[in-house]
Design an enzyme around this catalytic site. Structure first.
Site, mmCIF file in Angstrom:
data_model
loop_
_atom_site.group_PDB
_atom_site.id
_atom_site.type_symbol
_atom_site.label_atom_id
_atom_site.label_comp_id
_atom_site.label_asym_id
_atom_site.label_seq_id
_atom_site.Cartn_x
_atom_site.Cartn_y
_atom_site.Cartn_z
ATOM 1 N N GLU A 1 -2.114 -7.179 7.328
ATOM 2 C CA GLU A 1 -0.788 -7.093 7.917
ATOM 3 C C GLU A 1 -0.701 -7.968 9.168
ATOM 4 O O GLU A 1 -1.725 -8.298 9.788
ATOM 5 C CB GLU A 1 -0.484 -5.629 8.277
ATOM 6 C CG GLU A 1 0.875 -5.369 8.921
ATOM 7 C CD GLU A 1 2.067 -5.786 8.067
ATOM 8 O OE1 GLU A 1 2.133 -6.974 7.698
ATOM 9 O OE2 GLU A 1 2.934 -4.936 7.816
ATOM 10 N N HIS B 1 0.822 -1.207 0.000
ATOM 11 C CA HIS B 1 0.000 0.000 0.000
ATOM 12 C C HIS B 1 0.860 1.263 0.000
ATOM 13 O O HIS B 1 2.052 1.236 0.326
ATOM 14 C CB HIS B 1 -0.932 0.008 1.218
ATOM 15 C CG HIS B 1 -0.186 0.061 2.526
ATOM 16 N ND1 HIS B 1 0.332 1.225 3.064
ATOM 17 C CD2 HIS B 1 0.159 -0.918 3.407
ATOM 18 C CE1 HIS B 1 0.936 0.961 4.201
ATOM 19 N NE2 HIS B 1 0.848 -0.337 4.438
#
Length: 211
Positions: free
Chosen positions: A84, A11
């Protein structure tokens, strides 16, 4: 033989990245101005790639990073397996190996092969790998999706690359990452190969690229 192409990106930048604050899976931050600029540059460079689908984690920063592709009408799926790693009680705090003894110890454990180790309340790399496997199986069960874009997170990306390429998790730090950096992998049906290793040329201006 048909080759499946996987474009794997991290990202874009968030303010937490900029300030050195751990996000993990429990902090659902948005991209900052620099992150939005990175996403726009990646989109400009790769909008013509014939992606069959876009895959993201459940977290906002990945959705925002690929918003341009979704706006084109490409189908998008969100998977918790791409989230994550959880850093447990340390999420939302600023931790570095120099400043935090526990954090430093866990990173050392991982490099030494003790990949079941984790921060208090957090996940280990082995746990992350386990929750990623159903996503990998799903991805490979869809040969009709010849080219896909996958947007996820730095530590989780390292774990995923180890799994796809057959490396032990203790070697995951060899896979560097950068906000909106690209790994391109090809899959032949039995083997993954890396075609691009942390490509960030799309993040440079035309002047920086010598154009």
């Amino acid at each position: 033989m048909s080759v499946k192409k996987i474009y794997l990106i991290r990202h874009g930048q968030t303010d937490f990245n900029l300030r050195g604050i751990v996000q993990g899976s429990g902090v659902d931050s948005s991209l900052n101005e620099a992150g939005r600029r990175q996403a726009a540059r990646f989109f400009a460079a790769y909008r013509q790639v014939p992606f069959a689908k876009v895959y993201t984690s459940l977290l906002r920063r990945t959705h925002e990073s690929v918003a341009g592709f979704v706006a084109l009408g490409l189908p998008c799926e969100q998977h918790g397996g791409l989230n994550e790693i959880s850093w447990g009680t340390r999420e939302g705090t600023r931790v570095t190996p120099e400043e935090d003894e526990e954090y430093h110890r866990v990173l050392q454990d991982w490099r030494a092969g003790r990949t079941a180790s984790c921060l208090q309340g957090g996940e280990s790399p082995e746990q992350v790998a386990a929750r990623q496997r159903p996503f990998v199986e799903l991805l490979l069960s869809r040969p009709e999706e010849e080219t896909v874009l996958v947007c996820m997170h730095g530590r989780a990306m390292r774990v995923l690359l180890c799994q796809l390429l057959g490396y032990p998790l203790s070697q995951m730090d060899h896979f560097e990452h950068h906000n909106l950096g690209l790994y391109q992998l090809d899959y032949t049906g039995s083997l993954f190969t890396v075609r691009r290793f942390l490509d960030v040329r799309h993040l440079m201006s035309a002047e920086e690229r010598g154009l």
